[in-house]
Scaffold this motif. Structure first.
Motif, PDB file in Angstrom:
ATOM      1  N   ASN A  93     -99.796  14.381 -12.852  1.00  0.00           N
ATOM      2  CA  ASN A  93    -100.058  15.232 -14.044  1.00  0.00           C
ATOM      3  C   ASN A  93    -101.230  14.604 -14.933  1.00  0.00           C
ATOM      4  O   ASN A  93    -101.158  14.003 -15.972  1.00  0.00           O
ATOM      5  CB  ASN A  93     -98.621  14.758 -14.789  1.00  0.00           C
ATOM      6  N   CYS A  94    -102.372  14.826 -14.127  1.00  0.00           N
ATOM      7  CA  CYS A  94    -103.754  14.286 -14.816  1.00  0.00           C
ATOM      8  C   CYS A  94    -104.673  15.581 -14.420  1.00  0.00           C
ATOM      9  O   CYS A  94    -104.367  16.626 -13.682  1.00  0.00           O
ATOM     10  CB  CYS A  94    -104.033  13.163 -14.118  1.00  0.00           C
ATOM     11  N   VAL A  95    -105.966  15.298 -14.715  1.00  0.00           N
ATOM     12  CA  VAL A  95    -106.859  16.003 -14.265  1.00  0.00           C
ATOM     13  C   VAL A  95    -107.991  15.423 -13.306  1.00  0.00           C
ATOM     14  O   VAL A  95    -108.044  14.408 -13.133  1.00  0.00           O
ATOM     15  CB  VAL A  95    -107.776  16.668 -15.563  1.00  0.00           C
ATOM     16  N   GLU A  96    -108.732  16.457 -12.767  1.00  0.00           N
ATOM     17  CA  GLU A  96    -109.532  16.088 -11.589  1.00  0.00           C
ATOM     18  C   GLU A  96    -111.040  16.429 -12.220  1.00  0.00           C
ATOM     19  O   GLU A  96    -111.088  17.391 -12.814  1.00  0.00           O
ATOM     20  CB  GLU A  96    -109.287  16.532 -10.462  1.00  0.00           C
ATOM     21  N   VAL A  97    -111.983  15.608 -11.736  1.00  0.00           N
ATOM     22  CA  VAL A  97    -113.136  15.931 -12.362  1.00  0.00           C
ATOM     23  C   VAL A  97    -114.346  16.103 -11.061  1.00  0.00           C
ATOM     24  O   VAL A  97    -113.889  15.163 -10.058  1.00  0.00           O
ATOM     25  CB  VAL A  97    -113.859  14.844 -13.194  1.00  0.00           C
ATOM     26  N   ARG A  98    -115.041  17.033 -11.092  1.00  0.00           N
ATOM     27  CA  ARG A  98    -116.133  16.936  -9.838  1.00  0.00           C
ATOM     28  C   ARG A  98    -117.453  17.057 -10.758  1.00  0.00           C
ATOM     29  O   ARG A  98    -117.885  17.848 -11.717  1.00  0.00           O
ATOM     30  CB  ARG A  98    -116.024  18.387  -9.070  1.00  0.00           C
ATOM     31  N   GLY A  99    -118.272  15.889 -10.397  1.00  0.00           N
ATOM     32  CA  GLY A  99    -119.642  15.855 -11.136  1.00  0.00           C
ATOM     33  C   GLY A  99    -120.669  16.537 -10.396  1.00  0.00           C
ATOM     34  O   GLY A  99    -120.800  16.589  -9.329  1.00  0.00           O
ATOM     35  N   HIS A 100    -121.683  16.876 -11.195  1.00  0.00           N
ATOM     36  CA  HIS A 100    -122.905  17.572 -10.837  1.00  0.00           C
ATOM     37  C   HIS A 100    -124.010  16.939 -11.740  1.00  0.00           C
ATOM     38  O   HIS A 100    -123.642  16.197 -12.603  1.00  0.00           O
ATOM     39  CB  HIS A 100    -122.974  19.178 -11.022  1.00  0.00           C
ATOM     40  N   ALA A 101    -125.351  17.270 -11.286  1.00  0.00           N
ATOM     41  CA  ALA A 101    -126.320  16.381 -11.869  1.00  0.00           C
ATOM     42  C   ALA A 101    -126.406  16.996 -13.164  1.00  0.00           C
ATOM     43  O   ALA A 101    -126.743  16.185 -14.411  1.00  0.00           O
ATOM     44  CB  ALA A 101    -127.833  16.844 -11.413  1.00  0.00           C
ATOM     45  N   ASP A 102    -125.936  18.175 -13.845  1.00  0.00           N
ATOM     46  CA  ASP A 102    -126.134  18.632 -15.224  1.00  0.00           C
ATOM     47  C   ASP A 102    -124.880  19.288 -15.877  1.00  0.00           C
ATOM     48  O   ASP A 102    -124.834  19.641 -16.964  1.00  0.00           O
ATOM     49  CB  ASP A 102    -127.056  19.814 -15.283  1.00  0.00           C
ATOM     50  N   ARG A 103    -123.565  18.898 -14.915  1.00  0.00           N
ATOM     51  CA  ARG A 103    -122.476  19.306 -15.653  1.00  0.00           C
ATOM     52  C   ARG A 103    -121.229  18.596 -15.013  1.00  0.00           C
ATOM     53  O   ARG A 103    -121.430  18.057 -13.975  1.00  0.00           O
ATOM     54  CB  ARG A 103    -122.186  20.806 -15.397  1.00  0.00           C
ATOM     55  N   ALA A 104    -120.032  18.851 -15.500  1.00  0.00           N
ATOM     56  CA  ALA A 104    -118.830  18.620 -14.727  1.00  0.00           C
ATOM     57  C   ALA A 104    -117.868  19.612 -14.935  1.00  0.00           C
ATOM     58  O   ALA A 104    -117.543  20.410 -15.722  1.00  0.00           O
ATOM     59  CB  ALA A 104    -118.196  17.350 -15.582  1.00  0.00           C
ATOM     60  N   ASP A 105    -117.144  19.584 -13.674  1.00  0.00           N
ATOM     61  CA  ASP A 105    -115.894  20.597 -13.399  1.00  0.00           C
ATOM     62  C   ASP A 105    -114.679  19.676 -13.710  1.00  0.00           C
ATOM     63  O   ASP A 105    -114.322  18.820 -13.354  1.00  0.00           O
ATOM     64  CB  ASP A 105    -115.965  21.183 -12.215  1.00  0.00           C
ATOM     65  N   VAL A 106    -113.837  20.328 -14.543  1.00  0.00           N
ATOM     66  CA  VAL A 106    -112.541  19.831 -14.846  1.00  0.00           C
ATOM     67  C   VAL A 106    -111.500  20.741 -14.562  1.00  0.00           C
ATOM     68  O   VAL A 106    -111.478  21.939 -14.773  1.00  0.00           O
ATOM     69  CB  VAL A 106    -112.373  19.327 -16.346  1.00  0.00           C
ATOM     70  N   ARG A 107    -110.141  20.373 -13.952  1.00  0.00           N
ATOM     71  CA  ARG A 107    -109.168  20.992 -13.343  1.00  0.00           C
ATOM     72  C   ARG A 107    -107.746  20.165 -13.679  1.00  0.00           C
ATOM     73  O   ARG A 107    -107.802  19.099 -13.596  1.00  0.00           O
ATOM     74  CB  ARG A 107    -109.169  21.578 -12.228  1.00  0.00           C
ATOM     75  N   ASP A 108    -106.776  21.093 -13.767  1.00  0.00           N
ATOM     76  CA  ASP A 108    -105.511  20.565 -13.865  1.00  0.00           C
ATOM     77  C   ASP A 108    -104.902  20.087 -12.432  1.00  0.00           C
ATOM     78  O   ASP A 108    -104.776  21.155 -11.564  1.00  0.00           O
ATOM     79  CB  ASP A 108    -104.528  21.337 -14.560  1.00  0.00           C
ATOM     80  N   THR A 109    -104.414  18.939 -12.266  1.00  0.00           N
ATOM     81  CA  THR A 109    -104.127  18.823 -10.715  1.00  0.00           C
ATOM     82  C   THR A 109    -102.810  19.432 -10.485  1.00  0.00           C
ATOM     83  O   THR A 109    -102.161  19.787  -9.299  1.00  0.00           O
ATOM     84  CB  THR A 109    -103.783  17.021 -10.638  1.00  0.00           C
TER      85      THR A 109
END
Length: 64
Positions: A21-37
């Motif tokens: 019950n948390c979020v996951e993050v995927r990093g890029h040089a200029d942004r971050a993607d965030v999603r619900d696990t």
């Protein structure tokens, strides 16, 4: 997550202790993607690096 690492794999916080019950993050040089696990199929949101880094700073300093 430090976006300068430019790591494009999804990560959960080490503090989640394997919880789903948390979020996951995927990093890029200029942004971050965030999603619900719990609902990965719903997609993700994208925020720019400045917004993500400000959010992380606020969480770390209990400013929220």
């Amino acid at each position: 997550m430090d976006l300068t690492m430019n790591n494009r794999q999804w990560h959960k916080s080490a503090y989640s202790s394997g919880a789903s019950n948390c979020v996951e993050v995927r990093g890029h040089a200029d942004r971050a993607d965030v999603r619900d696990t719990k609902n990965r199929a719903a997609g993700h949101i994208t925020v720019d690096a400045a917004e993500w880094n400000a959010f992380v700073r606020a969480v770390k300093t209990d400013a929220l």
